[in-house]
Design a protein around this motif. Structure first.
Motif: not given
Length: 269
Positions: A154-155, A186-187, A140-142, A199-200
């Motif tokens: 960006m996430t 984050i895991v 997923t890209t935010f 999550e990056y």
């Protein structure tokens, strides 16, 4: 980064009856008015149950990921079925007509290709991937633009099965420059759904505003690439909450790589 073992296991596929049941549901979905969406799928609870363990959003992403694969690398029956669901036309007739144009065949012909084996093939692939050890990962890209400092927040999220041990660092590139080492990682572990979420997050500063005289062109601003190197199928989801009317985002998923383009669009268009 490695996954971890857990007691959860995907349910087993019972056989041909499941394939026929899912194939019938997909055929019915094709005939339903509207473009493919979670709301459209929610009218057939069997799809959420068989593809998402009751979660409509998960079922939608699983189905869309499989259809994107089937549309480009499968038999003509699968291609006909996939395109007749993926094409963004409201009516079934319009989707079948557009599918015929893509496949250089009559509308009735592509309908027959899907109905005489295509749906069963897609259903078998879906059930095998969700229930027999070939799980579907999600990426997923935010995006959020602009920030107060004229930056792009960006996430990137990679969601993979807990027991998967092939996951490694993703590739995050902006205009072909790798930013993975500048991102926060984050895991999260969700044992109920059987996934590990990586999550990056990063913020790219100093995004240039378009020139004042750029009113009759569309100028690409950024190219964003997010690749998850895992040896299992991917389902893609792209989310944008851009706050500027002058920009829009185009996203294209190829295999395990999702490429998004942030493009300037004249306000008066």
């Amino acid at each position: 980064m490695k996954g971890e073992e857990v007691a959860w296991q995907p349910k087993k596929v019972s056989g041909d009856s499941d394939i026929r049941q899912l194939a019938a549901a997909l055929k019915k979905l094709r005939g339903t008015k509207g473009v493919l969406s979670p709301a459209k799928m929610s009218k057939q609870p069997i799809l959420a149950e068989m593809l998402g363990r009751g979660d409509v959003q998960r079922a939608y992403e699983t189905l869309r990921g499989e259809l994107q694969r089937a549309a480009v690398s499968s038999s003509r029956g699968q291609q006909a079925g996939a395109w007749s669901l993926l094409i963004e036309e409201v009516s079934c007739e319009a989707r079948l007509k557009s599918t015929g144009v893509l496949m250089h065949a009559a509308e009735r012909t592509v309908r027959d290709w899907a109905d005489k084996g295509g749906w069963e093939e897609i259903a078998a692939e879906l059930l095998y991937s969700t229930g027999a050890g070939r799980p579907v990962a999600r990426q997923t890209t935010f995006l959020r633009y602009p920030t107060k400092e004229q930056g792009l927040a960006m996430t990137f999220i990679a969601e993979v099965p807990l027991a998967n041990r092939d996951f490694d660092k993703p590739i995050i590139k902006v205009n072909d420059v790798d930013y993975i080492d500048q991102s926060d990682h984050i895991v999260r572990v969700d044992r109920e759904s059987g996934v590990t979420e990586h999550e990056y997050g990063l913020e790219l500063m100093g995004i240039p505003m378009p020139p004042e005289d750029a009113r009759n062109i569309e100028a690409p601003v950024l190219k964003i690439q997010f690749t998850v190197p895992v040896s299992i199928r991917m389902a893609h989801r792209f989310v944008s909450d851009f706050r500027s009317h002058a920009y829009y985002v185009a996203s294209n998923s190829i295999g395990q790589s999702q490429i998004s383009f942030v493009v300037f669009r004249p306000v008066d268009e």
